[in-house]
Motif scaffolding. Structure first.
Motif, PDB file in Angstrom:
ATOM      1  N   HIS A 113       0.812  -1.213   0.000  1.00 52.93           N
ATOM      2  CA  HIS A 113       0.000   0.000   0.000  1.00 52.93           C
ATOM      3  C   HIS A 113       0.846   1.263   0.000  1.00 52.93           C
ATOM      4  CE1 HIS A 113      -3.710  -2.280   0.479  1.00 52.93           C
ATOM      5  NE2 HIS A 113      -3.055  -3.022   1.350  1.00 52.93           N
ATOM      6  N   THR A 114       2.098   1.130  -0.404  1.00 53.45           N
ATOM      7  CA  THR A 114       2.958   2.300  -0.501  1.00 53.45           C
ATOM      8  C   THR A 114       4.060   2.054  -1.521  1.00 53.45           C
ATOM      9  OG1 THR A 114       4.316   3.877   0.764  1.00 53.45           O
ATOM     10  CG2 THR A 114       4.535   1.565   1.333  1.00 53.45           C
ATOM     11  N   ASP A 115       4.538   3.129  -2.131  1.00 51.47           N
ATOM     12  CA  ASP A 115       5.683   3.091  -3.045  1.00 51.47           C
ATOM     13  C   ASP A 115       5.450   2.041  -4.145  1.00 51.47           C
ATOM     14  OD1 ASP A 115       8.205   4.342  -3.584  1.00 51.47           O
ATOM     15  OD2 ASP A 115       9.203   2.518  -2.941  1.00 51.47           O
ATOM     16  N   LEU A 116       6.488   1.282  -4.530  1.00 47.77           N
ATOM     17  CA  LEU A 116       6.330   0.352  -5.657  1.00 47.77           C
ATOM     18  C   LEU A 116       5.359  -0.784  -5.347  1.00 47.77           C
ATOM     19  CD1 LEU A 116       8.086  -2.544  -5.344  1.00 47.77           C
ATOM     20  CD2 LEU A 116       9.973  -0.968  -5.547  1.00 47.77           C
ATOM     21  N   GLY A 117       5.077  -1.021  -4.052  1.00 51.63           N
ATOM     22  CA  GLY A 117       4.080  -2.026  -3.700  1.00 51.63           C
ATOM     23  C   GLY A 117       2.705  -1.708  -4.263  1.00 51.63           C
ATOM     24  N   GLU A 121      13.069 -21.767 -16.574  1.00 52.22           N
ATOM     25  CA  GLU A 121      13.673 -23.097 -16.558  1.00 52.22           C
ATOM     26  C   GLU A 121      13.277 -23.872 -15.308  1.00 52.22           C
ATOM     27  OE1 GLU A 121      18.108 -25.203 -16.666  1.00 52.22           O
ATOM     28  OE2 GLU A 121      17.896 -23.058 -17.049  1.00 52.22           O
ATOM     29  N   GLU A 122      13.283 -23.220 -14.146  1.00 52.53           N
ATOM     30  CA  GLU A 122      12.888 -23.895 -12.912  1.00 52.53           C
ATOM     31  C   GLU A 122      11.440 -24.367 -12.988  1.00 52.53           C
ATOM     32  OE1 GLU A 122      13.752 -21.539  -9.472  1.00 52.53           O
ATOM     33  OE2 GLU A 122      15.928 -21.693  -9.725  1.00 52.53           O
ATOM     34  N   LEU A 123      10.587 -23.559 -13.579  1.00 47.09           N
ATOM     35  CA  LEU A 123       9.181 -23.941 -13.722  1.00 47.09           C
ATOM     36  C   LEU A 123       9.031 -25.122 -14.674  1.00 47.09           C
ATOM     37  CD1 LEU A 123       7.738 -20.338 -13.861  1.00 47.09           C
ATOM     38  CD2 LEU A 123       7.159 -22.040 -12.126  1.00 47.09           C
ATOM     39  N   ALA A 124       9.769 -25.110 -15.765  1.00 41.04           N
ATOM     40  CA  ALA A 124       9.694 -26.203 -16.739  1.00 41.04           C
ATOM     41  C   ALA A 124      10.143 -27.515 -16.116  1.00 41.04           C
ATOM     42  CB  ALA A 124      10.537 -25.875 -17.968  1.00 41.04           C
ATOM     43  N   CYS A 125      11.194 -27.459 -15.311  1.00 42.11           N
ATOM     44  CA  CYS A 125      11.710 -28.676 -14.666  1.00 42.11           C
ATOM     45  C   CYS A 125      10.706 -29.262 -13.674  1.00 42.11           C
ATOM     46  CB  CYS A 125      13.027 -28.382 -13.956  1.00 42.11           C
ATOM     47  SG  CYS A 125      14.417 -28.090 -15.072  1.00 42.11           S
ATOM     48  N   ALA A 126       9.810 -28.428 -13.162  1.00 47.46           N
ATOM     49  CA  ALA A 126       8.809 -28.897 -12.196  1.00 47.46           C
ATOM     50  C   ALA A 126       7.513 -29.342 -12.859  1.00 47.46           C
ATOM     51  CB  ALA A 126       8.520 -27.800 -11.172  1.00 47.46           C
ATOM     52  N   GLY A 127       7.470 -29.309 -14.191  1.00 48.00           N
ATOM     53  CA  GLY A 127       6.284 -29.800 -14.880  1.00 48.00           C
ATOM     54  C   GLY A 127       5.307 -28.734 -15.321  1.00 48.00           C
ATOM     55  N   PHE A 128       5.767 -27.480 -15.397  1.00 44.42           N
ATOM     56  CA  PHE A 128       4.891 -26.390 -15.824  1.00 44.42           C
ATOM     57  C   PHE A 128       5.280 -25.927 -17.222  1.00 44.42           C
ATOM     58  CE2 PHE A 128       4.744 -26.259 -11.209  1.00 44.42           C
ATOM     59  CZ  PHE A 128       3.381 -26.152 -10.987  1.00 44.42           C
ATOM     60  N   GLY A 129       4.302 -25.477 -17.984  1.00 49.26           N
ATOM     61  CA  GLY A 129       4.562 -25.018 -19.334  1.00 49.26           C
ATOM     62  C   GLY A 129       3.694 -23.836 -19.688  1.00 49.26           C
ATOM     63  N   GLY A 130       3.886 -23.336 -20.919  1.00 50.45           N
ATOM     64  CA  GLY A 130       3.130 -22.167 -21.349  1.00 50.45           C
ATOM     65  C   GLY A 130       3.418 -20.947 -20.518  1.00 50.45           C
ATOM     66  N   THR A 131       4.611 -20.879 -19.954  1.00 51.94           N
ATOM     67  CA  THR A 131       4.945 -19.820 -18.994  1.00 51.94           C
ATOM     68  C   THR A 131       5.078 -18.456 -19.667  1.00 51.94           C
ATOM     69  OG1 THR A 131       6.113 -21.390 -17.573  1.00 51.94           O
ATOM     70  CG2 THR A 131       6.647 -19.046 -17.286  1.00 51.94           C
ATOM     71  N   VAL A 132       4.462 -17.472 -19.060  1.00 49.77           N
ATOM     72  CA  VAL A 132       4.640 -16.074 -19.460  1.00 49.77           C
ATOM     73  C   VAL A 132       5.160 -15.320 -18.240  1.00 49.77           C
ATOM     74  CG1 VAL A 132       3.567 -13.971 -20.326  1.00 49.77           C
ATOM     75  CG2 VAL A 132       2.782 -16.208 -21.158  1.00 49.77           C
ATOM     76  N   VAL A 133       6.309 -14.681 -18.387  1.00 47.21           N
ATOM     77  CA  VAL A 133       6.902 -13.922 -17.285  1.00 47.21           C
ATOM     78  C   VAL A 133       6.579 -12.449 -17.471  1.00 47.21           C
ATOM     79  CG1 VAL A 133       9.031 -13.283 -16.094  1.00 47.21           C
ATOM     80  CG2 VAL A 133       8.757 -15.606 -16.999  1.00 47.21           C
ATOM     81  N   HIS A 134       5.905 -11.892 -16.486  1.00 46.77           N
ATOM     82  CA  HIS A 134       5.486 -10.484 -16.533  1.00 46.77           C
ATOM     83  C   HIS A 134       6.376  -9.641 -15.619  1.00 46.77           C
ATOM     84  CE1 HIS A 134       1.541 -11.462 -18.438  1.00 46.77           C
ATOM     85  NE2 HIS A 134       1.707 -12.597 -17.785  1.00 46.77           N
ATOM     86  N   GLY A 135       6.757  -8.473 -16.108  1.00 49.75           N
ATOM     87  CA  GLY A 135       7.418  -7.483 -15.259  1.00 49.75           C
ATOM     88  C   GLY A 135       6.347  -6.627 -14.615  1.00 49.75           C
ATOM     89  N   VAL A 136       5.926  -6.998 -13.406  1.00 54.53           N
ATOM     90  CA  VAL A 136       4.671  -6.458 -12.865  1.00 54.53           C
ATOM     91  C   VAL A 136       4.740  -5.004 -12.411  1.00 54.53           C
ATOM     92  CG1 VAL A 136       3.632  -8.653 -12.234  1.00 54.53           C
ATOM     93  CG2 VAL A 136       5.149  -7.527 -10.624  1.00 54.53           C
ATOM     94  N   VAL A 137       5.932  -4.455 -12.231  1.00 54.52           N
ATOM     95  CA  VAL A 137       5.987  -3.028 -11.888  1.00 54.52           C
ATOM     96  C   VAL A 137       6.638  -2.209 -12.990  1.00 54.52           C
ATOM     97  CG1 VAL A 137       5.958  -3.421  -9.409  1.00 54.52           C
ATOM     98  CG2 VAL A 137       8.143  -3.229 -10.559  1.00 54.52           C
ATOM     99  N   GLY A 138       7.106  -2.879 -14.065  1.00 54.92           N
ATOM    100  CA  GLY A 138       7.665  -2.162 -15.197  1.00 54.92           C
ATOM    101  C   GLY A 138       8.679  -1.122 -14.779  1.00 54.92           C
TER     102      GLY A 138
END
Length: 306
Positions: free
Chosen positions: A45-49, A237-254
């Protein structure tokens, strides 16, 4: 894999004991002490948060299955996301390693009248006492940067995979390797002189090299304790090794968090939307995702490209 809820009581007790030993080995005691002192309260509730919370909620609304889907919020702090999602009709179970955070989560009930959590429990992300394939979605918003050993991060991700139904979504947060250096640059000679300090500079050089964030013993730096910071490709890569796919990585604060006087801007509706528009524009641009400081990877269990 065995359903934990069906394990004999003694066997479950043995698992909990072993997990506590793992916690002591791979999570900095100062990090846990900070959370137990309540440092997380109000961070979103403050700054980049402010940006992190707003953009993450947007992404959740865009991609979550409809309510009343079951959501496990693992490492969910004192429940900011959990209570918000519960207010939308989701069946939310909150888990966090900090006893203080779980206790504080009850205080949010007043902000969401008529809503409730299915559970709020002290738990380690690597061992959640719920059955296999019982969650429609899992939020993992903090454990990946506080679990510093790669095999134990893998254990946390494998646990998420176990808990999720086939095709279920995982929302995994990470801190980028550039975060500390970027922050120190934005406050240089206004709030501190860390860029002039050799110990601090050695710390951030290590972060850029391998992601290991180790707070120097003799330094003015008082930020986050022992952690692991991810490169976006490493997270994928860590997500793929755990059985996850279709990963989209978002920069949530840009780059929005670089705007001066962010708290003041946030109070102005037009200024707030201008900041968020710039954040959305850079959201998945690979060249600048590291500028975001915080990443959010959205993946699916057992997902395969058609």
């Amino acid at each position: 894999m065995s359903n934990q809820s069906e394990l004999p009581q003694q066997q479950m007790g043995d698992q909990v004991h072993s997990r506590k030993e793992i916690v002591m080995k791979t999570i900095d005691k100062d990090v846990l002490a900070g959370y137990n002192a309540g440092v997380e309260k109000g961070r979103l509730h403050t700054d980049l948060g402010l940006i992190e919370f707003e953009r993450t909620k947007e992404l959740l609304l865009e991609t979550l299955p409809p309510a009343p889907a079951v959501i496990y919020d693992i490492g969910g702090g004192y429940g900011e996301y959990a209570w918000w999602l519960a207010s939308l009709g989701y069946r939310v179970h909150l888990f966090d390693l900090s006893e203080t955070n779980i206790r504080l989560s009850a205080e949010l009930a007043d902000e969401y009248p008529g809503s409730s959590l299915c559970a709020a429990e002290v738990a380690d992300a690597r061992s959640i006492a719920r059955g296999t394939e019982t969650a429609d979605a899992v939020l993992l918003m903090g454990p990946l940067y506080h679990i510093v050993d790669a095999p134990e991060r893998a254990a946390a991700l494998n646990e998420c995979c176990r808990l999720l139904k086939p095709g279920g979504r995982l929302y995994a947060a990470a801190i980028t390797r550039f975060a500390t250096l970027l922050w120190a640059t934005t406050v240089f000679r206004t709030k501190n002189k860390l860029l002039e300090e050799d110990a601090f500079f050695s710390m951030v050089k290590r972060e850029l090299k391998d992601g290991e964030h180790i707070r120097p013993e003799y330094s003015e730096y008082r930020g986050i304790g022992r952690s692991h910071f991810h490169a976006p490709e490493e997270l994928e890569e860590e997500l793929a090794c755990a059985g996850f796919g279709g990963t989209v990585v978002h920069g949530v604060v840009g780059a929005g968090w670089l705007a001066p006087n962010l708290d003041e801007l946030w109070a102005d509706e037009h200024a707030r939307e201008a900041v968020m528009r710039s954040v959305r524009l850079l959201d998945t641009e690979k060249d600048v995702r590291g500028l975001s400081t915080h990443l959010l990877a959205i993946s699916r269990k057992n997902w395969k490209a058609e």
